[in-house]
Enzyme design. Structure first.
Site, PDB file in Angstrom:
ATOM      1  CE  LYS A 289      -4.347   1.511   2.061  1.00  0.00           C
ATOM      2  NZ  LYS A 289      -5.184   1.262   3.234  1.00  0.00           N
ATOM      3  CD  GLU A 375     -18.616  -3.233   9.201  1.00  0.00           C
ATOM      4  OE1 GLU A 375     -17.810  -2.307   8.938  1.00  0.00           O
ATOM      5  OE2 GLU A 375     -18.854  -4.313   8.486  1.00  0.00           O
ATOM      6  NE  ARG A 403     -20.152  -3.814   5.867  1.00  0.00           N
ATOM      7  CZ  ARG A 403     -19.863  -4.357   4.435  1.00  0.00           C
ATOM      8  NH1 ARG A 403     -20.295  -3.610   3.464  1.00  0.00           N
ATOM      9  NH2 ARG A 403     -19.476  -5.441   4.386  1.00  0.00           N
TER      10      ARG A 403
END
Length: 642
Positions: A289, A375, A403
């Site tokens: 990243k 979640e 969610r």
């Protein structure tokens, strides 16, 4: 204006098909130029930088090998799609990224045929890709036709249960589809969970037998840290039962890991998969990243989200503020609660920095839990903590709490467990647009029996609401607050619990009462001042609670005023609807009260500044003024004096 990078090869790319004219060496150069263009563009707009930089080579390789948009390329999470947007005919608009009337920061079906599926929340790509694959085999009709279905999913997104539900179904159906696991060992926060340690076993089922040796030799070509990771993975798996990797057990042919920044590995493997795959395939690529931009590579979050920045130094250009952020105030309040009570603990879902729990984790590491992008699990885990005698604060963005709604209903509300929901990013959030707006939590929580729902009008109120939640053991409680800086009010040293279900009068007036729920109170006060200057001084109240309602306050306002107007940063069905229900039950409308409710309109509002978004929603001070005049049947302010 930042100097634009020189991009002679990239300048020749108007659509992905143009990449097919380049040699492999030229494609490597295109990737270098694409990285430079991505950095330059995001420096001017701000946005999610690190994720896109990590997939530059992969983006070029996929578009060069496959035939998009007929081949459906789905990015998950799609904040990594900026390089993809540049290659797919949107380069001329890339510097409108995340701006009003500009490009979305995520893939968006209405924006381009090269965005076959929106994926601004995580872990949905494999399900969608399987849907495309089945639609293809059933003869589904689309303008481009349907070829291969390719899901590019980050390692953090792969940790969510939905990804495995999809893989289980895909393995059962056996349809030809391709999943690319983009393993950068960093989603938004450092990865958590057993899956983050489970990398690769180099094995491939037929028809990839002759590719097995190439895959094995790829390990020797990896840079040192990647090679060591692959070795650790193989060592870890020695004691496992014979039968292949987890992905193979789910029915996927597994290849990898390969270096996701090396075109000499990416291109031949992707070409082989395209020419020979017959069922579901998972290709494991290892990337970094922020790759290629040292300020992003060196950042703790790998340059996940940035403001505008200086390309040379990487220094972000943030507007200074004297007011603390709402998130930091929540963090302060939670630390105070934890100091006073060792039962206080915290749960988040892959957003410790975004929710302020990084500070809590530093102070109380044994009481802070990052469950990853999960979640649903996070909510039920918090419910279990509450049932076990702890006082959990479940800190999630409003848009992500959606969610876990089934778990909020079934595992928390029905059992009346005292989980404290700290709902960040409530209301309209700006550049992330409709996908990340916190529009619905008032409505979906306030309709649950036994739930207490609060909204902070300013940062001082938020500190008090954290204390209120910590002291509340009678069932689930939620408090919501927006992104960004507070109103600049005087802050108390410590939060103090407020009485459940009691609002407050902020300004005394007559004829019209304005009842605010949340941080629109500042705009309500501006409107009240303008109206007062014209001869109409309205009463202004802060409801504090959408549930339980302050019945005495609301009925008093209705009795003593000609008109009552509620204002909230939420969708239809929220606070205003509950007020209307109360007024109807009490027969107030029969006595002639003029009632109006100002809520977010029944549309999804695209990205812009929060101020512009609230203007679209009709909820700024001038629009609140206009609503008062309309309710009273007055055309303009001057008529108030008549």
């Amino acid at each position: 204006m930042t100097d634009r990078p020189k991009t002679p090869l990239l300048d020749k790319v108007q659509a992905p098909a143009d990449l097919k004219r380049f040699s492999d060496a030229e494609l490597t150069q295109v990737a270098h130029e694409l990285r430079a263009e991505t950095i330059s563009a995001v420096s001017e707009t701000g946005g999610h930088l690190g994720a896109g930089l990590g997939v530059v080579e992969l983006t070029v390789a996929l578009h060069a090998v496959f035939d998009t948009p007929r081949d459906r390329l789905i990015w998950d999470v799609s904040h990594q799609s900026y390089p993809h947007k540049i290659l797919t005919g949107r380069r001329d608009r890339i510097r409108t990224l995340r701006q009003k009337d500009g490009l979305s920061g995520f893939t968006k079906r209405s924006e381009s045929p090269y965005d076959p599926f929106g994926a601004a929340h995580s872990s949905t790509s494999i399900s969608a890709a399987l849907g495309f694959a089945v639609a293809r085999d059933l003869g589904g009709k689309t303008p481009e036709g349907i070829g291969d279905a390719i899901a590019v999913i980050g390692d953090g997104a792969m940790s969510a249960g939905m990804a495995f539900e999809a893989m289980n179904n895909a393995g059962h159906l056996g349809k030809r589809m391709i999943v690319i696991l983009n393993d950068n060992e960093m989603s938004i926060a450092p990865p958590t969970g057993a899956l983050s340690t489970y990398l690769s076993r180099l094995y491939a089922e037929a028809p990839f037998q002759d590719l097995k040796a190439a895959a094995k030799s790829a390990v020797s070509m990896l840079p040192g840290p990647f090679r060591e990771g692959a070795k650790r993975a193989k060592d870890m798996l020695k004691g496992m039962a014979v039968g292949g990797t987890l992905f193979e057990e789910l029915g996927f042919s597994y290849l990898g890991p390969i270096d996701g920044h090396d075109m000499s590995q990416l291109l031949p493997v992707l070409r082989t998969i395209r020419s020979r795959a017959t069922g579901p395939v998972l290709l494991h690529v290892i990337t970094k990243k922020g790759k290629g931009y040292s300020p992003a590579e060196g950042a703790r979050d790998k340059g996940h989200a940035t403001a505008k920045f200086d390309v040379i130094t990487g220094k972000q250009k943030k507007t200074p503020s004297n007011a603390p952020s709402y998130t930091s105030v929540f963090a302060k309040g939670l630390l105070q609660a934890a100091e006073a009570d060792d039962a206080v603990c915290a749960v988040t879902a892959a957003m410790p920095d975004g929710t302020g729990l990084n500070l809590f984790a530093e102070r109380y590491p044994s009481r802070c839990f990052d469950v990853g992008i999960a979640e649903q699990h996070g909510v039920t885990f918090a419910a279990g903590l509450a049932a076990g005698g702890m006082k959990p604060f479940c800190a999630m963005y409003s848009t992500f709490l959606q969610r876990g709604y089934d778990q909020v209903v079934h595992d928390v509300a029905i059992q009346r467990l005292p989980v404290r929901f700290a709902i960040d990013r409530a209301g309209l959030v700006g550049a992330d647009g409709a996908t990340h707006a916190g529009s619905f939590d008032i409505a979906f929580l306030a309709n649950l029996p036994g739930f207490t729902v609060m909204a902070a009008a300013d940062e001082a109120e938020l500190l008090h609401m954290v204390a209120t939640a910590a002291a509340h053991d009678e069932g689930p409680i939620a408090f919501r607050f927006p992104r960004g800086e507070g109103a600049g009010v005087e802050m108390p040293e410590r939060g103090q619990p407020v009485e459940i279900g009691k609002g407050r009068i902020v300004r005394e007036g007559g004829r019209v009462a304005l009842l605010s729920f949340g941080t629109r109170l500042s705009e309500v006060m501006k409107a009240a001042e303008a109206l007062a200057a014209a001869g109409l001084a309205p009463t202004v109240a802060d409801a504090r609670f959408a549930k339980p309602l302050d019945r005495d306050l609301i009925l008093t306002l209705a009795r003593d005023h000609e008109a009552l107007i509620t204002v909230e940063e939420g969708a239809i069905g929220g606070f205003g609807s509950h007020v209307a229900q109360l007024l109807a039950e009490e027969g107030v409308f029969d006595r002639g009260l003029k009632y109006r409710s100002m809520v977010l309109p029944d549309i999804f509002i695209d990205q812009a500044s929060p101020a512009d978004m609230y203007a679209v929603a009709g909820m700024n001070a001038a629009q609140i003024e206009a609503k008062v005049l309309e309710t009273l049947g007055v055309a303009k302010l001057g008529e108030l004096r008549a």
